[in-house]
Design an enzyme around this catalytic site. Structure first.
Site, short mmCIF file in Angstrom:
data_model
loop_
_atom_site.label_atom_id
_atom_site.label_comp_id
_atom_site.label_asym_id
_atom_site.label_seq_id
_atom_site.Cartn_x
_atom_site.Cartn_y
_atom_site.Cartn_z
N ARG A 1 0.81 -1.21 0.00
CA ARG A 1 0.00 0.00 0.00
C ARG A 1 0.85 1.27 0.00
NH1 ARG A 1 -4.38 0.21 4.24
NH2 ARG A 1 -5.27 1.63 2.73
N CYS A 2 2.16 1.12 0.15
CA CYS A 2 3.07 2.26 0.25
C CYS A 2 3.74 2.53 -1.10
CB CYS A 2 4.12 1.97 1.32
SG CYS A 2 5.45 3.18 1.39
N THR A 3 3.63 3.76 -1.56
CA THR A 3 4.23 4.14 -2.84
C THR A 3 5.74 3.91 -2.84
OG1 THR A 3 2.52 5.81 -3.16
CG2 THR A 3 4.53 6.05 -4.48
#
Length: 113
Positions: free
Chosen positions: A9-11
């Site tokens: 979920r983390c860029t």
């Protein structure tokens, strides 16, 4: 073998994974929110990163601000907080043998290849 401790979920974590995929080297993905660190694993990663535990903390997360900010915590207490709240762990962490980096920016991966 290279291991990426990854949060999809983390860029920044996705960018790090893309960078690892482009290396054409074998690697494994560890989604540490689904498969949390053991205390031993976390301490080993911190040692490989050559940092203090507080440097692995995402200090802007609400969990940290509400429960830990401003407290005089020992390294072991910080590690306990990370184990209880893996969302607080900076990401992505790339481990290659006895070396590791927090791949922010993703180019830091080159330091351990």
């Amino acid at each position: 073998m290279i291991t990426i401790y990854h949060n999809p979920r983390c860029t920044k974590s996705r960018e790090g994974l893309c960078e690892i995929e482009n290396l054409n080297q074998p690697f494994e993905i560890r989604k540490y929110l689904d498969e949390p660190f053991t205390e031993k694993e976390l301490k080993e990663v911190i040692k490989k990163l050559n940092i203090k535990p507080i440097e692995l903390v995402r200090t802007k997360e609400s969990i940290w601000i509400e429960n830990y900010k401003g407290k005089d915590l020992t390294d072991n207490q910080i590690i306990d907080a990370l184990l209880e709240n893996p969302k607080l762990i900076e990401r992505p962490i790339i481990v290659n043998g006895n070396k590791a980096v927090i791949a922010r920016p993703k180019e830091k991966i080159n330091e351990i290849l």
